[in-house]
Design an enzyme around this catalytic site. Structure first.
Site, PDB file in Angstrom:
ATOM      1  N   SER A 140     -38.712 -13.784  12.416  1.00 41.30           N
ATOM      2  CA  SER A 140     -38.006 -12.741  13.174  1.00 41.30           C
ATOM      3  C   SER A 140     -36.527 -13.078  13.138  1.00 41.30           C
ATOM      4  CB  SER A 140     -38.497 -12.776  14.623  1.00 41.30           C
ATOM      5  OG  SER A 140     -37.671 -11.988  15.446  1.00 41.30           O
ATOM      6  N   TYR A 153     -40.583 -16.988  22.639  1.00 42.53           N
ATOM      7  CA  TYR A 153     -40.753 -16.356  21.317  1.00 42.53           C
ATOM      8  C   TYR A 153     -39.712 -16.909  20.344  1.00 42.53           C
ATOM      9  CZ  TYR A 153     -41.109 -12.432  17.973  1.00 42.53           C
ATOM     10  OH  TYR A 153     -41.268 -11.653  16.843  1.00 42.53           O
TER      11      TYR A 153
HETATM   12  N1  LIG Z   1     -42.214  -5.523  15.604  1.00 45.51           N
HETATM   13  C1  LIG Z   1     -41.122  -6.214  15.697  1.00 45.51           C
HETATM   14  O1  LIG Z   1     -40.098  -5.733  16.214  1.00 45.51           O
HETATM   15  C2  LIG Z   1     -41.068  -7.612  15.135  1.00 45.51           C
HETATM   16  C3  LIG Z   1     -39.802  -8.170  14.893  1.00 45.51           C
HETATM   17  C4  LIG Z   1     -39.721  -9.444  14.353  1.00 45.51           C
HETATM   18  C5  LIG Z   1     -40.875 -10.133  14.036  1.00 45.51           C
HETATM   19  N2  LIG Z   1     -42.099  -9.581  14.289  1.00 45.51           N
HETATM   20  C6  LIG Z   1     -43.282 -10.369  13.933  1.00 45.51           C
HETATM   21  O2  LIG Z   1     -44.155  -9.589  13.157  1.00 45.51           O
HETATM   22  C7  LIG Z   1     -45.476 -10.116  13.267  1.00 45.51           C
HETATM   23  C8  LIG Z   1     -46.455  -8.978  13.450  1.00 45.51           C
HETATM   24  O3  LIG Z   1     -46.195  -8.344  14.679  1.00 45.51           O
HETATM   25  P1  LIG Z   1     -46.142  -6.747  14.833  1.00 45.51           P
HETATM   26  O4  LIG Z   1     -44.749  -6.403  15.154  1.00 45.51           O
HETATM   27  O5  LIG Z   1     -46.806  -6.107  13.719  1.00 45.51           O
HETATM   28  O6  LIG Z   1     -46.944  -6.573  16.208  1.00 45.51           O
HETATM   29  P2  LIG Z   1     -48.413  -6.095  16.555  1.00 45.51           P
HETATM   30  O7  LIG Z   1     -48.593  -4.678  16.160  1.00 45.51           O
HETATM   31  O8  LIG Z   1     -48.601  -6.462  17.979  1.00 45.51           O
HETATM   32  O9  LIG Z   1     -49.345  -6.983  15.623  1.00 45.51           O
HETATM   33  C9  LIG Z   1     -49.576  -8.334  15.889  1.00 45.51           C
HETATM   34  C10 LIG Z   1     -50.863  -8.732  15.238  1.00 45.51           C
HETATM   35  O10 LIG Z   1     -51.096 -10.129  15.471  1.00 45.51           O
HETATM   36  C11 LIG Z   1     -52.416 -10.268  15.923  1.00 45.51           C
HETATM   37  N3  LIG Z   1     -52.615 -11.511  16.650  1.00 45.51           N
HETATM   38  C12 LIG Z   1     -52.055 -11.919  17.809  1.00 45.51           C
HETATM   39  N4  LIG Z   1     -52.517 -13.143  18.125  1.00 45.51           N
HETATM   40  C13 LIG Z   1     -53.375 -13.502  17.137  1.00 45.51           C
HETATM   41  C14 LIG Z   1     -54.166 -14.631  16.886  1.00 45.51           C
HETATM   42  N5  LIG Z   1     -54.223 -15.670  17.729  1.00 45.51           N
HETATM   43  N6  LIG Z   1     -54.910 -14.679  15.750  1.00 45.51           N
HETATM   44  C15 LIG Z   1     -54.898 -13.642  14.880  1.00 45.51           C
HETATM   45  N7  LIG Z   1     -54.187 -12.526  15.077  1.00 45.51           N
HETATM   46  C16 LIG Z   1     -53.445 -12.464  16.198  1.00 45.51           C
HETATM   47  C17 LIG Z   1     -52.701  -9.017  16.742  1.00 45.51           C
HETATM   48  O11 LIG Z   1     -54.093  -8.859  16.940  1.00 45.51           O
HETATM   49  P3  LIG Z   1     -54.717  -7.884  18.067  1.00 45.51           P
HETATM   50  O12 LIG Z   1     -54.708  -6.503  17.492  1.00 45.51           O
HETATM   51  O13 LIG Z   1     -56.085  -8.423  18.272  1.00 45.51           O
HETATM   52  O14 LIG Z   1     -53.866  -7.990  19.279  1.00 45.51           O
HETATM   53  C18 LIG Z   1     -52.077  -7.988  15.823  1.00 45.51           C
HETATM   54  O15 LIG Z   1     -52.934  -7.691  14.755  1.00 45.51           O
HETATM   55  C19 LIG Z   1     -45.442 -11.115  14.421  1.00 45.51           C
HETATM   56  O16 LIG Z   1     -45.422 -12.428  13.901  1.00 45.51           O
HETATM   57  C20 LIG Z   1     -44.129 -10.814  15.104  1.00 45.51           C
HETATM   58  O17 LIG Z   1     -43.595 -11.932  15.752  1.00 45.51           O
HETATM   59  C21 LIG Z   1     -42.227  -8.333  14.832  1.00 45.51           C
END
Ligand SMILES: NC(=O)c1ccc[n+]([C@@H]2O[C@H](COP(=O)([O-])OP(=O)(O)OC[C@H]3O[C@@H](n4cnc5c(N)ncnc54)[C@H](OP(=O)(O)O)[C@@H]3O)[C@@H](O)[C@H]2O)c1
Length: 282
Positions: A140, A153
């Protein structure tokens, strides 16, 4: 032969979109999720795109050592090599650093840092045997600069960045590539369904209650500006198809602006700006 990629957190957000995008580009995708009951969104997206035969869904909670071992065994049992591992699973614990508990901080690290590093260590022997592979860490912009309200985070992503940068240097001579993706704010479930607010955020007696409320209001007000997460899925696909990928890929106008400001402004000015924009001043 289709290249194979394993991705974590494929039930929503970047993970789901990246699974579909890679399959559209001819990859075979091992899409993993901690709760297989949440497979419907991915399955229906795969059906709509007629990609069911390129996407396999498997259970993997990255904090579960047994499930990591089962995933490793699954990959080792196949005739096809594994070309890419995308460590995408993650979540955030909003709350001020002063009040996020030790248990909450450890919970945050268990997924975002220890989960990603444990899975990578488990997969690397396979990539060593093959003499190729590409590990992509979804970090991130919070892995490059601190932001008020998300210290745990930020800490987990800084740790992930340090570990991954070192891994890249160690793996390069073996032909294994390592890259980091650093998104800004994108419209996924991370700040809604998946945000695990620290207990102090709902404590009316918190000494930070008023500042937390202002901070939360600013975060909510900025929600509309979150970008389309498909951009991140497309970037991950491009990184995997690049012969000589870079270490870091920043994505999102907000992320680029934050980095630029941090690099060009004097620290005191950057600090004042961040505090003002976050609604933290009393
Ligand atoms: N969206 C943003 O603005 C943003 C910005 C920077 C970085 N990121 C990074 O992008 C990545 C994906 O996040 P996202 O934005 O796509 O959010 P998201 O839609 O909330 O997706 C997160 C995913 O991670 C899964 N997860 C959480 N804990 C887990 C575990 N212990 N084992 C396996 N899966 C797990 C969730 O599963 P469930 O469906 O079961 O909850 C979901 O599939 C993360 O690493 C996040 O830090 C996101």
């Amino acid at each position: 032969m289709n290249k194979t990629a394993l991705i974590t957190g494929a039930s929503s957000g970047f993970g789901l979109l990246t699974s579909i995008t890679l399959a559209q580009r001819g990859w075979h995708v091992l899409a993993t999720m901690r709760d297989p009951n949440r497979r419907e969104n991915l399955e229906s997206a795969a059906r709509d795109a007629a990609l069911q035969d390129r996407i396999e869904i498997h259970q993997l909670d990255v904090t579960d050592a047994d499930q990591i071992a089962q995933t490793t065994a699954l990959i080792a049992s196949r005739a096809q090599p594994l070309h890419a591992l995308i460590n995408n699973a993650g979540f955030a614990v909003p709350g001020f650093a002063e009040e996020v508990s030790d248990a909450e901080l450890r919970d945050q690290f268990n997924t975002n840092f220890f989960g990603a590093t444990a899975l990578t260590r488990a997969i690397l022997p396979q990539m060593r045997r093959q003499r190729f592979g590409h590990v992509v860490m979804v970090s991130s912009i919070s892995g490059r600069t601190g932001f008020p309200g998300v210290s745990s985070y930020v800490a987990s992503k800084f740790a992930l960045e340090g570990w991954t940068e070192t891994l890249r240097y160690e793996m390069a001579p073996l032909g294994i590539k390592v890259s980091i993706v650093e998104p800004g704010s994108f419209a996924t479930d991370i700040w809604t369904r998946n945000a695990k607010l620290s207990a102090a955020m709902s404590d009316p007696d918190s000494p930070n209650a008023a500042r937390l409320a202002r901070w939360q209001a600013r975060v909510q007000a900025s929600a509309k500006a979150r970008a389309n997460p498909q951009q991140v899925a497309d970037l991950i696909a491009r990184i995997l198809e690049t012969p000589a990928p870079k270490l870091r890929y920043v994505i999102g106008t907000d992320a680029r602006t934050a980095l630029l400001m941090r690099n060009i402004l004097p620290q005191r000015l950057f600090e004042r700006l961040l505090i003002k924009l976050s609604g933290l001043s009393d």
